[in-house]
Design an enzyme around this catalytic site. Structure first.
Site, mmCIF file in Angstrom:
data_model
loop_
_atom_site.group_PDB
_atom_site.id
_atom_site.type_symbol
_atom_site.label_atom_id
_atom_site.label_comp_id
_atom_site.label_asym_id
_atom_site.label_seq_id
_atom_site.Cartn_x
_atom_site.Cartn_y
_atom_site.Cartn_z
ATOM 1 N N GLY A 22 128.545 70.862 101.201
ATOM 2 C CA GLY A 22 129.075 69.795 100.339
ATOM 3 C C GLY A 22 130.075 70.335 99.357
ATOM 4 O O GLY A 22 130.633 71.414 99.547
ATOM 5 N N ASN A 23 130.335 69.593 98.310
ATOM 6 C CA ASN A 23 131.232 70.073 97.258
ATOM 7 C C ASN A 23 130.786 69.508 95.920
ATOM 8 O O ASN A 23 129.834 68.740 95.846
ATOM 9 C CB ASN A 23 132.680 69.694 97.580
ATOM 10 C CG ASN A 23 132.862 68.198 97.687
ATOM 11 O OD1 ASN A 23 132.694 67.477 96.708
ATOM 12 N ND2 ASN A 23 133.169 67.717 98.886
ATOM 13 N N ARG A 24 131.483 69.901 94.866
ATOM 14 C CA ARG A 24 131.001 69.597 93.513
ATOM 15 C C ARG A 24 131.481 68.260 92.958
ATOM 16 O O ARG A 24 131.331 67.996 91.777
ATOM 17 C CB ARG A 24 131.459 70.700 92.549
ATOM 18 C CG ARG A 24 130.857 72.031 92.828
ATOM 19 C CD ARG A 24 131.350 73.048 91.806
ATOM 20 N NE ARG A 24 131.258 74.387 92.331
ATOM 21 C CZ ARG A 24 130.142 75.084 92.411
ATOM 22 N NH1 ARG A 24 129.006 74.558 92.017
ATOM 23 N NH2 ARG A 24 130.144 76.302 92.905
ATOM 24 N N ALA A 32 135.986 63.227 97.824
ATOM 25 C CA ALA A 32 136.242 64.609 98.234
ATOM 26 C C ALA A 32 135.510 64.795 99.557
ATOM 27 O O ALA A 32 134.358 65.220 99.601
ATOM 28 C CB ALA A 32 135.724 65.568 97.176
#
Ligand code: CTP
Length: 411
Positions: A219-221, A287
Site C-alpha cells: 500500500g502507500n501512506r 494514490a
C-alpha cells in the site's frame, strides 16, 4: 446506497446560521424558528439585542439551539472575558435577523454599533438575511422602505413580512414571516447559491491495498484527506458526488451522494468505469498502487513458508482508462505527487492520460503531500495555463481547486 441528494430538503444540514433576535413581540416566534432550523440540521448560534431579552429569555433559546446565547460584549465582566463578535461573524455561513425591527434595519444602514448584534454584522463576511417585523405604519413609512431598499441594494436578503392581525390590534403588512417559511426561504437560497448544481462528479480518494496474503498488503501512506476535502467542498457547492474511497478511516463528508469503499486498484477501477459514462467530471485524487502481488494466498504466510521473492503484476491505470473513453461533455482531472519539482513529468501525464488539468504536489515541499493536514499545489491546464497556490489547509486547498476548475474549465 445514496446518502443524500443535493436537491433534497436538507439544504440546511450542516449550515452554520447566526440567528440575530431583536426587540419585537415577534421574538417569541424565534424559538420556533430556532427549533425548525435545528430540525433541518443547521447549527445555530444566537445573538440577542438587549431589547430582545425583554420578550424572550436567552435560556429558552440556548436550550433550543444547544449553544450559549450571546447578548453582551462581555461574557463575564469581572473576569474580563469578552464576546468575540469577529469570530461569530466569520463562523456563520449566514446571518439571519428574525425578527428585525425598524430600529435594527436603520442601524444596519448607518453602520451603528451600539450592541453586540450590530458589531457581529459589521464584521461578518457571510450573507445576511432579515425578516422584518413591525406595525404596518412603521413598515410602510418612507424611512423604513428606504432603509430596506438600501439594504437590498447592498445584497441583504429581505424576507418579506406577511399580512394579518398585528400586535397593535391593527391589520396589515408587518407580521414576521412564519418560521417554516423563513426556513424554506433559506433552504432555497442555499440551493440557488450552488455553482456545481446539476454536475455529477466521480472522485477517487485514499490509497489502495493490494493483498499479499490474508493480513499483509502492498500500500502507500495516503490518508485520503485531500480527496475527502474535495468531496466535501464539491458537495457543499451542489455537485452530486460519488466518492470511491480506498481503505481510509474518514467519515463521509456531508451531502456526498454516494460512497463506495474499495480495497484494491481492481475494485476501484471496476467501481469507477461502471459509472464514468454517466458523469460530468472525474477527479482522480487516489494514490492508486500501480502494482500488485501477482499471486496472493487466502491464508497467512508464516515464518518459514514465505516466498523468497514477490512477483509484481501491473494494475489497471484507472485515470488513463477514463481518459480514453472521455466524451466531449466530460472533464477529467488528475493528481501527481512528484519527488522533485515534477512540472515536466506532470505535463507528460496531462497529455498521456487525456486530462483537462493536473494538480501537482511535490514531496519536496514541507507540509505538502501524504499524512499532512496541509498541502501546497499547482495546477497545469491543457493549453499551458498554470496556477500555483501557497501552503494551506487541505480544506482551503480544496476550496481553491474547486473554484479554479469551475472558472477555468466550465465558466
Ligand atoms: N492513477 C490511476 N490509476 C493508477 C495510477 C494512477 O487512476 N493505476 C491516477 C492517480 O489517481 C493520479 C494520476 O493517475 O490522478 C497520477 O498517478 P501517477 O501514479 O503519478 O501516474 P503514473 O502515470 O502512474 O506515473 P508514475 O510513473 O509517476 O507512477
Amino acid at each position: 446506497m445514496p446518502l443524500a441528494s443535493p436537491s433534497s430538503e436538507n439544504m440546511l444540514t450542516g449550515r452554520r446560521i447566526v440567528l440575530g433576535i431583536t426587540g419585537s413581540i415577534a421574538a417569541y416566534k424565534s424559538a420556533t424558528l430556532a427549533r425548525e432550523l435545528r430540525r433541518r440540521g443547521a447549527e445555530v448560534r444566537v445573538v440577542m439585542t438587549p431589547g430582545a431579552t425583554e420578550f424572550i429569555t436567552p435560556l429558552t433559546l440556548a436550550t433550543l439551539v444547544d449553544n450559549p446565547v450571546h447578548s453582551d460584549f462581555t461574557e463575564d465582566e469581572h473576569a474580563g472575558v469578552w464576546t468575540n463578535h469577529v469570530e461569530l461573524g466569520i463562523w456563520g455561513d449566514l446571518i439571519l435577523i428574525a425578527p428585525a425591527t425598524a430600529n435594527t434595519l436603520a442601524a444596519m444602514v448607518h453602520g451603528q454599533c451600539d450592541n453586540l448584534l450590530q458589531a457581529v454584522l459589521l464584521s461578518a463576511r457571510c450573507p445576511v438575511a432579515v425578516a422584518p417585523a413591525m406595525d404596518l405604519d412603521m413598515f410602510t413609512h418612507a424611512s423604513t422602505q428606504s432603509n430596506l431598499k438600501t439594504l437590498a441594494e447592498r445584497g441583504v436578503d429581505i424576507i418579506d413580512p406577511g399580512t394579518g392581525p398585528l400586535a397593535s390590534g391593527l391589520v396589515g403588512k408587518g407580521r414576521m414571516a412564519e418560521p417554516e417559511d423563513i426556513a424554506d426561504h433559506l433552504a432555497r437560497r442555499f440551493a440557488a447559491d450552488l455553482p456545481w448544481r446539476g454536475k455529477r462528479v466521480i472522485l477517487t480518494a485514499g490509497p489502495t491495498h493490494e493483498p499479499l496474503d490474508a493480513v499483509r498488503f502492498l500500500g502507500n501512506r495516503s490518508s485520503g484527506k485531500m480527496g475527502f476535502a474535495l468531496a466535501e467542498v464539491l458537495a457543499a457547492r451542489g455537485a452530486e458526488v460519488t466518492l470511491v474511497a480506498g481503505p481510509v478511516s474518514l467519515e463521509t463528508p456531508l451531502r456526498v451522494h454516494e460512497r463506495i469503499d474499495v480495497q484494491t486498484a481492481e475494485e476501484m477501477n471496476e467501481a469507477v468505469q461502471a459509472r464514468w459514462k454517466d458523469m460530468d467530471w472525474g477527479v482522480a485524487c487516489a494514490a492508486v498502487s500501480d502494482f500488485k502481488p501477482a499471486e496472493t494466498t487466502s491464508g497467512k504466510w508464516h515464518r518459514g513458508d514465505m516466498p523468497e521473492a514477490v512477483v509484481l503484476a501491473e494494475n489497471p491505470d484507472i485515470l488513463a482508462t477514463m481518459g480514453r473513453s472521455k466524451q466531449p461533455h466530460q472533464t477529467l482531472i488528475g493528481f501527481a505527487l512528484e519527488s522533485d519539482d515534477g512540472q515536466a513529468s506532470a505535463q507528460g501525464k496531462l497529455e498521456r492520460k487525456n486530462l483537462d488539468a493536473i494538480v501537482l504536489n511535490s514531496l519536496k515541499d514541507d507540509g505538502a503531500g501524504f499524512g499532512h493536514d496541509t498541502n501546497k499545489v499547482s495546477v497545469l491546464f491543457q493549453g499551458g495555463k498554470s496556477v500555483s497556490f501557497e501552503l494551506k489547509s487541505k480544506y482551503d486547498v480544496a476550496c481553491d481547486l474547486v473554484e479554479l476548475w469551475r472558472t477555468t474549465l466550465n465558466p
